[in-house]
Design an enzyme around this catalytic site. Sequence first.
Site, short mmCIF file in Angstrom:
data_model
loop_
_atom_site.label_atom_id
_atom_site.label_comp_id
_atom_site.label_asym_id
_atom_site.label_seq_id
_atom_site.Cartn_x
_atom_site.Cartn_y
_atom_site.Cartn_z
CB SER A 117 -26.08 14.00 -12.93
OG SER A 117 -26.38 13.09 -14.02
CD GLU B 271 -2.47 1.60 0.05
OE1 GLU B 271 -2.36 2.84 -0.36
OE2 GLU B 271 -3.25 0.82 -0.25
CG HIS C 72 -48.11 -3.94 9.15
ND1 HIS C 72 -48.53 -2.86 8.01
CD2 HIS C 72 -49.06 -3.22 10.11
CE1 HIS C 72 -49.17 -1.84 8.43
NE2 HIS C 72 -49.46 -2.08 9.72
CB CYS D 145 -14.04 2.29 -0.66
SG CYS D 145 -15.46 2.08 -0.01
CB ALA E 74 -23.27 7.32 -7.49
CB ILE E 75 -19.29 10.89 -7.26
CG1 ILE E 75 -18.72 9.44 -7.02
CG2 ILE E 75 -18.49 11.96 -6.43
CD1 ILE E 75 -17.38 9.18 -7.61
N GLY F 150 -16.93 10.95 -13.37
CA GLY F 150 -16.39 9.44 -13.67
C GLY F 150 -14.99 9.33 -13.23
CD GLU G 89 -25.06 13.32 -16.97
OE1 GLU G 89 -24.57 13.11 -18.21
OE2 GLU G 89 -24.56 13.10 -15.91
#
Length: 467
Positions: free
Chosen positions: A183, A36, A446, A44, A185-186, A273, A205
């Site tokens: 537009s 790493e 319910h 994430c 999710a982020i 993206g 968008e």
Amino acid sequence: MMAETSFDLIVVGSGPGGYVAAIRAAQLGMKTAVVERDQLGGICLNWGCIPTKALLRSAEVYRTFQHAKDYGLSAEKIGFDNAAVVKRSRAVSRQLNQGVGHLLKKNKVTVIQGTATLKGGGKLEVADKDGKTTGYAARSIIVATGARPRVLPGLEPDKKLIWTYFEAMVPEAMPKSLLVMGSGAIGIEFASFFRTMGAEVTVVEILPQILPVEDEEIAAHARKQLEKQGIRILTKTKVAKLKKGADSVTATLEDEAGKASELTVERVISAVGVVGNVENLGLENTKVKTERGVIVTHGFGRTDEPGVYAIGDVAGPPMLAHKASHEGVLCVEAIAGQHPHEMDKLKIPGCTYCHPQVASVGLTEAKAKAAGYEVRVGKFPFIGNGKAIALGEAEGLVKTVFDAKTGQLLGAHMVGAEVTELIQGYVVAMNLETTEQELMQTVFPHPTLSEMMHESVLSAYGRAIHF
């Protein structure tokens, strides 16, 4: 250079794909290491899924305070401390980052800090922060290097006025006005957060609908609710130019007819993206192929180089943490000689944590029809559900898509309160190859929001009770 250290498996990258793969390998008795270069848990955990959910939770509580009167409550002088909101989000990430470290240690996985370069023939080199290199060898190497924000030429983030998600997560002050490019999710999550905290938000968008991967009807419902909150949404529009001022940005926007307009905002978020981290890995020393910025794989993460595998965002879409984790487990089990089931990408759920939430799995109605299915579609609105009304969250919709011939559940799509938690019921159903009959015969508790899932199924067959 020091003598080579050998492992059964070395994983490059410790995000939700890499660290999960390493732990599964250790469980299967492999001598395992993780390389790493930055923080355990990857994007994430440190800069993506988790800290954004912490920010959005602060926004949700703030929104509830603002509507205290609707619940017979009173709350005065409501405000927020921007630094404290950001601090809480960072603390949540830190706690989980430490948790990953603990899990790797508990499973006896060696953590190597540094930047890895593949050398071919099962060898790699790791350079530490001072540039000192150490050689390692492994029978298998998994590349799990993730992705980073995509940068559009001429619209490059400068981290001060034009942000990526990194800067958007730790704002020094809340901007009064904001332009969000993209537009998905982020973009929509940040638009939702900053609008709730008081910013004037415009989303641009290029495609005809927001949340382009979602069902058209669900995306339209989400758009209506976001616009009701005061978010300005411009679809079929592109950002042609960004001109930076001292403490503002003027964007030149172009609609589909090529008509230009200008918008001046304090800050811009680029959410157009992500692109795989395939550079500077030494892939040229191997037979690993890349295509459209991601590594080409052939089932269970196998690449064209024997013994080298790729999982998660770097191995292509859907670029989701849970896909990466599952892919990592399957890849390791295949390496260990087990016979895992191939992952069905149609059964991977997607979740967007804006207000209202959006969640889905499987085919949209349009994609099911395009694939040649004759479909039965069921819908049930939140306004018909007692729990949703009691929560004060009566805006939303559950939609299910079935194969009319066999009763197979092809897809499920939701917008509204807590749908990111509800979607898993349909994911389990699809994995068990459940038909409409079995779902109809299932007893749902319910009063819960989950009853709408039942009613949506019933609706597809003309049997809805409460609407």
